[in-house]
Design a protein around this motif. Structure first.
Motif, short mmCIF file in Angstrom:
data_model
loop_
_atom_site.label_atom_id
_atom_site.label_comp_id
_atom_site.label_asym_id
_atom_site.label_seq_id
_atom_site.Cartn_x
_atom_site.Cartn_y
_atom_site.Cartn_z
N TYR A 126 1.91 0.05 4.45
CA TYR A 126 3.01 -0.89 4.25
C TYR A 126 4.31 -0.12 4.19
O TYR A 126 4.42 0.87 3.44
CB TYR A 126 2.80 -1.68 2.95
CG TYR A 126 3.49 -3.03 2.93
CD1 TYR A 126 2.94 -4.11 3.59
CD2 TYR A 126 4.69 -3.19 2.24
CE1 TYR A 126 3.57 -5.36 3.57
CE2 TYR A 126 5.33 -4.43 2.21
CZ TYR A 126 4.77 -5.50 2.88
OH TYR A 126 5.38 -6.73 2.86
N PRO A 127 5.34 -0.54 4.94
CA PRO A 127 6.54 0.29 5.10
C PRO A 127 7.65 0.02 4.09
O PRO A 127 8.77 0.49 4.27
CB PRO A 127 7.01 -0.09 6.50
CG PRO A 127 6.67 -1.55 6.61
CD PRO A 127 5.37 -1.70 5.85
N SER A 128 7.35 -0.72 3.03
CA SER A 128 8.37 -1.10 2.07
C SER A 128 7.86 -0.85 0.65
O SER A 128 6.65 -0.84 0.40
CB SER A 128 8.72 -2.58 2.26
OG SER A 128 9.58 -3.03 1.25
N SER A 129 8.77 -0.68 -0.28
CA SER A 129 8.39 -0.40 -1.67
C SER A 129 7.58 -1.53 -2.29
O SER A 129 6.85 -1.32 -3.27
CB SER A 129 9.64 -0.14 -2.51
OG SER A 129 10.50 -1.27 -2.51
N GLU A 130 7.68 -2.74 -1.73
CA GLU A 130 6.88 -3.85 -2.25
C GLU A 130 5.39 -3.59 -2.12
O GLU A 130 4.58 -4.23 -2.79
CB GLU A 130 7.26 -5.15 -1.54
CG GLU A 130 8.58 -5.75 -1.99
CD GLU A 130 9.79 -5.12 -1.32
OE1 GLU A 130 10.91 -5.54 -1.62
OE2 GLU A 130 9.60 -4.20 -0.47
N GLY A 131 5.02 -2.66 -1.25
CA GLY A 131 3.60 -2.32 -1.12
C GLY A 131 3.02 -1.70 -2.37
O GLY A 131 1.79 -1.70 -2.55
N SER A 132 3.87 -1.20 -3.26
CA SER A 132 3.37 -0.61 -4.50
C SER A 132 2.73 -1.66 -5.41
O SER A 132 2.01 -1.31 -6.35
CB SER A 132 4.51 0.09 -5.24
OG SER A 132 5.52 -0.84 -5.60
N GLN A 133 2.97 -2.94 -5.13
CA GLN A 133 2.33 -4.01 -5.90
C GLN A 133 0.82 -4.03 -5.68
O GLN A 133 0.08 -4.59 -6.49
CB GLN A 133 2.91 -5.36 -5.48
CG GLN A 133 4.41 -5.50 -5.64
CD GLN A 133 4.92 -6.78 -4.98
OE1 GLN A 133 4.20 -7.77 -4.87
NE2 GLN A 133 6.16 -6.76 -4.52
N SER A 134 0.38 -3.48 -4.58
CA SER A 134 -1.04 -3.55 -4.20
C SER A 134 -1.75 -2.24 -4.50
O SER A 134 -1.20 -1.16 -4.30
CB SER A 134 -1.15 -3.86 -2.70
OG SER A 134 -2.48 -3.72 -2.26
N VAL A 135 -2.98 -2.35 -4.93
CA VAL A 135 -3.80 -1.14 -5.15
C VAL A 135 -4.43 -0.68 -3.84
O VAL A 135 -5.10 0.35 -3.82
CB VAL A 135 -4.90 -1.39 -6.20
CG1 VAL A 135 -4.30 -1.76 -7.54
CG2 VAL A 135 -5.88 -2.47 -5.72
N TYR A 136 -4.20 -1.42 -2.77
CA TYR A 136 -4.82 -1.10 -1.48
C TYR A 136 -3.85 -0.56 -0.44
O TYR A 136 -4.26 0.19 0.43
CB TYR A 136 -5.51 -2.34 -0.91
CG TYR A 136 -6.70 -2.80 -1.70
CD1 TYR A 136 -7.90 -2.10 -1.65
CD2 TYR A 136 -6.62 -3.93 -2.51
CE1 TYR A 136 -8.99 -2.51 -2.39
CE2 TYR A 136 -7.72 -4.36 -3.25
CZ TYR A 136 -8.90 -3.64 -3.19
OH TYR A 136 -9.98 -4.04 -3.91
N LEU A 137 -2.61 -0.97 -0.47
CA LEU A 137 -1.70 -0.62 0.62
C LEU A 137 -1.23 0.82 0.50
O LEU A 137 -0.67 1.22 -0.51
CB LEU A 137 -0.51 -1.57 0.62
CG LEU A 137 -0.84 -3.04 0.92
CD1 LEU A 137 0.40 -3.89 0.82
CD2 LEU A 137 -1.51 -3.18 2.29
N TRP A 138 -1.44 1.58 1.58
CA TRP A 138 -1.05 2.98 1.64
C TRP A 138 0.40 3.12 2.11
O TRP A 138 0.93 2.23 2.79
CB TRP A 138 -1.95 3.73 2.62
CG TRP A 138 -3.33 4.01 2.15
CD1 TRP A 138 -4.09 3.23 1.32
CD2 TRP A 138 -4.13 5.14 2.48
NE1 TRP A 138 -5.32 3.82 1.13
CE2 TRP A 138 -5.37 4.98 1.83
CE3 TRP A 138 -3.91 6.26 3.28
CZ2 TRP A 138 -6.39 5.92 1.95
CZ3 TRP A 138 -4.93 7.20 3.40
CH2 TRP A 138 -6.15 7.04 2.74
N PRO A 139 1.04 4.24 1.79
CA PRO A 139 2.34 4.53 2.41
C PRO A 139 2.19 4.64 3.92
O PRO A 139 1.11 4.86 4.46
CB PRO A 139 2.73 5.88 1.80
CG PRO A 139 1.93 5.99 0.54
CD PRO A 139 0.64 5.27 0.81
N SER A 140 3.32 4.53 4.60
CA SER A 140 3.30 4.52 6.06
C SER A 140 2.75 5.82 6.64
O SER A 140 2.89 6.90 6.06
CB SER A 140 4.72 4.32 6.59
OG SER A 140 5.21 3.04 6.26
#
Length: 438
Positions: free
Chosen positions: A289-303
């Motif tokens: 996920y390319p945005s800081s909102e991805g930190s909400q998820s325990v699954y989404l990795w940095p780009s």
């Protein structure tokens, strides 16, 4: 394992079947016509009278008369046949289907004897087939074929985007399902949000809307259900409709987690798991996920890191990649060599190359050779437009086999901990690494 002194290289002579990136439209304008191509490479002893051909059955079993043939001169070359690609040959389900040949073979013939041959393959299970020697390899040390702007495919939007726009919009012909069945394991995605439409989430190429996201997700889900492969779903950009709307990020994340829940790789395995961690846990789908909102998820990795030259000539692409790839080889997190040309505004206005299809016709054969000759032991992900006009999938498969035979590997501390916790028998695994910890 390779014996000391064994040559570790992929530059042996050979042939392959490709599907042209350049295309025509059918009489009704909604059917893309592409052609089968025969490529030969590294034939340093070519002789007068040699020819290459395209067969619809294995010429090693019966040479017979090819569908098409052409003289082969020089060490490398290609000829485009008049044989149209039949996309219906790609299976729509994988029940009982493994890595196998489609009914197209390339052959190189000298004095009536077949010297080299290969077929156009689907490879829905190629990673699992290499499990024996990849299990204790870090993901960043696995060579993975990928697609740049994977969702910008005319499969999803044929006939809905005007030709003048489409020639600079479409970067692929195959659906995500077809890409994965052929052997792609990394897809570069761009997702947009349109609040005014019934479907809110779309796949875009820049600001151009292609098709609703759900169809792409369904393709990935179907593939994950039917295989044991590892896939990277890299949300490279969110080009439209997300800035300043955290609730829209939340909506997209919920869609991703709901659909991909059975296979998503948790973020605590970031940045560089060994393959056995993914296979044993079943967490085989990495979603970035390319945005800081991805930190909400325990699954989404940095780009994924994109090694992108932003260049519009083959010479500049070559220079950029030959400089950048060695610098990234031991990065320790996922990275992709983005091996396509990038048109300038002037290129678009002058219709340079005839669009992205023509650009891929310039790059994909040389990139295949650079990968085969020089990058096979360095690249993590190699991404391109119109991937079937190359041989990068076959080269990646062979590169991983060669890495397994030629690179002595000492187990990293992470791998040792994993073996210990999983109860794996490691007594027979002898490793030593030219890479920093695999």
């Amino acid at each position: 394992m390779a014996l000391q002194g064994e040559k570790c290289r992929l530059a042996d002579p050979g042939v392959y079947v490709a599907i042209s990136s350049e295309a025509d439209q059918g009489s009704e304008g909604n059917h893309t016509i592409r052609w089968l191509e025969v490529h030969w490479h590294d034939v340093t002893d070519s002789q007068e009278g040699d020819f290459v051909g395209l067969w619809n059955e294995d010429p090693s079993e019966s040479l017979g008369t090819p569908l098409h043939q052409n003289p082969a001169s020089g060490s490398d070359g290609m000829f485009r046949t008049s044989e149209e690609w039949n996309g219906s040959l790609v299976p729509t389900t994988l029940d009982g289907v493994g890595d196998s040949c489609l009914p197209y073979w390339a052959g190189y013939v000298r004095d009536g004897v077949l010297i080299y041959s290969s077929c156009l393959m689907i490879r829905p299970r190629w990673l699992e087939a290499q499990k024996a020697h990849l299990s204790y390899t870090h993901l960043t040390k696995v060579a993975l074929p990928g697609t740049h702007d994977a969702g910008a495919s005319d499969h999803y939007a044929a006939g809905t985007i005007a030709d003048v726009v489409g020639r600079w919009t479409f970067a692929q012909d195959e659906s995500l399902w077809e890409q994965l069945v052929f052997g792609v394991r990394y897809v570069d995605m761009r997702i947009a949000y349109y609040p005014e439409t019934e479907e809110k989430l779309f796949v875009n190429h820049g600001e151009v809307r292609i098709a609703p996201l759900q169809g792409y997700i369904d393709d990935v889900v179907s593939f994950m259900r039917q295989t044991n492969e590892v896939v990277i779903f890299d949300i490279h950009r969110l080009p439209h409709g997300f800035d300043g709307f955290p609730e829209r990020h939340k909506e997209l994340i919920e869609v991703l987690e709901t659909n991909f829940a059975n296979w998503m790789t948790p973020k605590d395995l970031y940045p560089d798991p060994i393959m056995d961690e993914l296979w044993t846990t079943g967490a085989r789908l990495i979603v970035t996920y390319p945005s800081s909102e991805g930190s909400q998820s325990v699954y989404l990795w940095p780009s994924v890191y994109h090694l992108w030259g932003d260049v519009n000539t083959l010479e500049d692409l070559e220079s950029y990649m030959y400089t950048g790839i060695p610098q990234q080889a031991n990065r320790g997190s996922l990275w992709s060599a983005m091996t396509e040309l990038t048109p300038s505004a002037l290129d678009v206005s002058l219709n340079r190359w005839g669009g992205l299809r023509g650009a891929a016709a310039i790059t994909n054969t040389p990139v295949t050779q650079w990968f085969r000759h020089d990058w096979w032991d360095q690249v993590n992900i190699i991404s391109m437009d119109f991937f079937l006009s190359s041989d990068v999938i076959s080269v990646a498969v062979e590169a991983n086999e060669m890495r397994g035979r030629c690179v002595w590997k000492w187990a990293s501390e992470r791998a040792k901990r994993w073996w210990s916790s999983s109860g794996s028998n490691v007594t027979a695994y002898n490793t030593k690494s030219k890479f920093n910890g695999l």
